[in-house]
Write a protein that holds these residues in place. Structure first.
Motif, PDB file in Angstrom:
ATOM      1  N   TYR A 250      15.264  33.262  29.054  1.00 22.15           N
ATOM      2  CA  TYR A 250      14.044  34.062  29.085  1.00 22.15           C
ATOM      3  C   TYR A 250      13.418  33.939  30.462  1.00 22.15           C
ATOM      4  N   ARG A 251      12.455  34.819  30.713  1.00 25.96           N
ATOM      5  CA  ARG A 251      11.694  34.734  31.960  1.00 25.96           C
ATOM      6  C   ARG A 251      10.326  35.363  31.748  1.00 25.96           C
ATOM      7  N   PHE A 252       9.382  35.004  32.626  1.00 28.77           N
ATOM      8  CA  PHE A 252       8.064  35.619  32.634  1.00 28.77           C
ATOM      9  C   PHE A 252       8.078  36.851  33.548  1.00 28.77           C
ATOM     10  N   SER A 278       3.559  20.370  24.100  1.00 29.04           N
ATOM     11  CA  SER A 278       2.659  21.504  23.896  1.00 29.04           C
ATOM     12  C   SER A 278       3.159  22.743  24.631  1.00 29.04           C
ATOM     13  N   VAL A 279       3.767  22.534  25.801  1.00 34.04           N
ATOM     14  CA  VAL A 279       4.348  23.661  26.532  1.00 34.04           C
ATOM     15  C   VAL A 279       5.465  24.298  25.717  1.00 34.04           C
ATOM     16  N   ARG A 280       6.342  23.468  25.151  1.00 32.07           N
ATOM     17  CA  ARG A 280       7.444  24.003  24.342  1.00 32.07           C
ATOM     18  C   ARG A 280       6.901  24.775  23.143  1.00 32.07           C
ATOM     19  N   ASN A 281       5.885  24.231  22.477  1.00 32.30           N
ATOM     20  CA  ASN A 281       5.312  24.923  21.319  1.00 32.30           C
ATOM     21  C   ASN A 281       4.695  26.262  21.721  1.00 32.30           C
ATOM     22  N   ALA A 282       4.032  26.288  22.875  1.00 36.07           N
ATOM     23  CA  ALA A 282       3.415  27.533  23.348  1.00 36.07           C
ATOM     24  C   ALA A 282       4.478  28.580  23.649  1.00 36.07           C
ATOM     25  N   LEU A 283       5.569  28.171  24.248  1.00 35.14           N
ATOM     26  CA  LEU A 283       6.650  29.113  24.546  1.00 35.14           C
ATOM     27  C   LEU A 283       7.303  29.626  23.266  1.00 35.14           C
ATOM     28  N   ASP A 284       7.455  28.759  22.282  1.00 35.27           N
ATOM     29  CA  ASP A 284       8.019  29.203  21.006  1.00 35.27           C
ATOM     30  C   ASP A 284       7.143  30.276  20.362  1.00 35.27           C
ATOM     31  N   ARG A 285       5.819  30.075  20.438  1.00 36.34           N
ATOM     32  CA  ARG A 285       4.912  31.076  19.864  1.00 36.34           C
ATOM     33  C   ARG A 285       4.948  32.376  20.667  1.00 36.34           C
ATOM     34  N   ALA A 286       5.092  32.269  21.986  1.00 39.54           N
ATOM     35  CA  ALA A 286       5.195  33.473  22.814  1.00 39.54           C
ATOM     36  C   ALA A 286       6.470  34.246  22.479  1.00 39.54           C
ATOM     37  N   ARG A 287       7.544  33.539  22.216  1.00 41.38           N
ATOM     38  CA  ARG A 287       8.796  34.196  21.832  1.00 41.38           C
ATOM     39  C   ARG A 287       8.640  34.902  20.484  1.00 41.38           C
ATOM     40  N   ARG A 289       5.872  36.224  19.375  1.00 42.82           N
ATOM     41  CA  ARG A 289       5.099  37.444  19.626  1.00 42.82           C
ATOM     42  C   ARG A 289       5.965  38.509  20.283  1.00 42.82           C
ATOM     43  N   GLN A 290       6.826  38.088  21.213  1.00 49.59           N
ATOM     44  CA  GLN A 290       7.729  39.044  21.843  1.00 49.59           C
ATOM     45  C   GLN A 290       8.655  39.673  20.812  1.00 49.59           C
ATOM     46  N   ALA A 291       9.180  38.832  19.908  1.00 47.43           N
ATOM     47  CA  ALA A 291      10.082  39.343  18.876  1.00 47.43           C
ATOM     48  C   ALA A 291       9.370  40.337  17.971  1.00 47.43           C
ATOM     49  N   SER A 292       8.138  40.034  17.588  1.00 48.02           N
ATOM     50  CA  SER A 292       7.377  40.955  16.737  1.00 48.02           C
ATOM     51  C   SER A 292       7.096  42.266  17.469  1.00 48.02           C
ATOM     52  N   ARG A 293       6.788  42.162  18.756  1.00 51.27           N
ATOM     53  CA  ARG A 293       6.525  43.371  19.557  1.00 51.27           C
ATOM     54  C   ARG A 293       7.757  44.263  19.626  1.00 51.27           C
ATOM     55  N   LEU A 294       8.916  43.676  19.856  1.00 48.52           N
ATOM     56  CA  LEU A 294      10.152  44.462  19.944  1.00 48.52           C
ATOM     57  C   LEU A 294      10.589  44.978  18.572  1.00 48.52           C
ATOM     58  N   PHE A 295      10.358  44.167  17.549  1.00 48.12           N
ATOM     59  CA  PHE A 295      10.751  44.537  16.191  1.00 48.12           C
ATOM     60  C   PHE A 295       9.989  45.768  15.703  1.00 48.12           C
ATOM     61  N   LEU A 310       9.268  37.888  28.708  1.00 53.16           N
ATOM     62  CA  LEU A 310       7.966  37.701  28.071  1.00 53.16           C
ATOM     63  C   LEU A 310       6.924  38.369  28.953  1.00 53.16           C
ATOM     64  N   ASP A 311       6.136  39.256  28.362  1.00 52.86           N
ATOM     65  CA  ASP A 311       5.125  39.921  29.185  1.00 52.86           C
ATOM     66  C   ASP A 311       3.743  39.326  28.933  1.00 52.86           C
TER      67      ASP A 311
END
Length: 323
Positions: A250-252, A278-287, A289-295, A310-311
């Motif tokens: 992934y990338r920002f 906490s960084v890992r958890n935040a990235l998991d949640r961002a992923r 949201r990205q999945a829901s956006r694309l879905f 990730l936008d």
């Protein structure tokens, strides 16, 4: 070394069975016990492939300069010990029991795993595996329960590294019926008498570990290396996030990167922040949201860029920005 006062059942035969491999790991021929030709640091590093592991550790772990330097120092000591053995010089196995202190998410477990691999490569331990436990794995709930539990854990850890997280919970002086002291006494004997086949790493918050050692001077005297894992700075956490994302393909976007930097500043000021965890958890949640956006866009053709990016909206949807 004095004869052990306490031995873990099954380890005597295991030690005998591994005698040849241990001799080879120390730089000796398994059949004759004669020293091999290794005469330089480069020879030992090449045979053990430890230099690459140290390089990987440097590349994989952001920050932690004092911790990584101590690991290099330990590796250097073991390399020199191998060269001394090859010349027939005395090289008594050093005590390498350790204490890792720091807040959650500062890399203590990761470093313990790398330490086990390095110790194995340099012949200090037979297997190089890590057994991670807490109080519940060692201490029983009734009389006669603690010793079998502790012995079973130690048997599994022999030949490697035993990592005891939040080790201060082993000692609860306020409870007269607590059996943690029994586990501590067994650990103390094994740490002293079988230190050439087991490394114990105690981990936890620094202030609580200091109190634990004051109440257990025998344990403190057996810990040769105290490594403090500092909290990460915001820039280091950003580098950790980018490293994690790269590992997941992934990338920002530039806007998302700026948003995540703002996220870190806000999240670090809140309670229960756990550094890289906490960084890992935040990235998991961002992923997510990205999945829901694309879905939600069922007919869109999703190319590699869409699936790996990730936008800004994936970051700013966090509750951290809602407060």
């Amino acid at each position: 070394m004095n004869a052990p006062l306490y031995a873990i059942p099954g380890t005597e035969r295991a030690a005998a069975r591994d005698a040849q491999s241990r001799a080879a790991a120390r730089g000796a021929d398994p059949a004759t016990g004669m020293a091999t030709p290794a005469r330089t640091v480069a020879d030992v590093l090449r045979e053990s492939q430890v230099e690459q592991m140290l390089a990987d550790l440097e590349g994989e772990l952001i920050g932690l300069a004092p911790v990584k330097q101590r690991i290099r120092d330990i590796a250097a000591l073991l390399v020199i010990d191998k060269l001394r053995l090859n010349l027939g010089l005395q090289a008594q196995a050093p005590s390498l029991h350790m204490c890792f202190t720091g807040n959650p998410g500062t890399g203590k477990t990761t470093v313990a795993m790398r330490m086990a691999e390095i110790l194995h490569r340099l012949g200090y331990v037979r297997k190089g595996h890590l057994v991670a436990v807490t109080r519940d794995d060692l201490v029983g709930q009734y009389i006669g329960h603690t010793a079998p539990k502790t012995k079973e854990v130690l048997k599994k850890a022999m030949g490697g590294v035993l990592f005891i997280d939040e080790a201060y919970y082993l000692y609860r002086p306020e409870n007269e019926r607590d059996y943690g002291q029994e586990a501590i006494e067994i650990l103390l004997q094994v740490m002293e008498n079988q230190r050439d086949d087991l490394v114990v790493i105690l981990a936890g918050y620094k202030d609580r570990m200091d109190t634990f050692f004051k109440s257990n001077p025998g344990m403190s005297s057996r810990i040769a290396h105290h490594l403090d894992f500092p909290d990460y700075a915001q820039g280091e956490l950003m580098a950790i996030a980018e490293h994690m994302l790269a590992g997941m393909a992934y990338r920002f976007t530039p806007e998302a990167e700026q948003a995540f930097d703002e996220y870190l500043a806000r999240r670090m000021a809140q309670p229960h922040f756990a550094n890289a965890r906490s960084v890992r958890n935040a990235l998991d949640r961002a992923r997510l949201r990205q999945a829901s956006r694309l879905f939600a866009d069922r007919e869109r053709v999703l190319d590699e860029t869409a699936l790996t990016t990730l936008d800004e909206s994936d970051i700013r949807a966090s509750r951290v920005f809602q407060r």
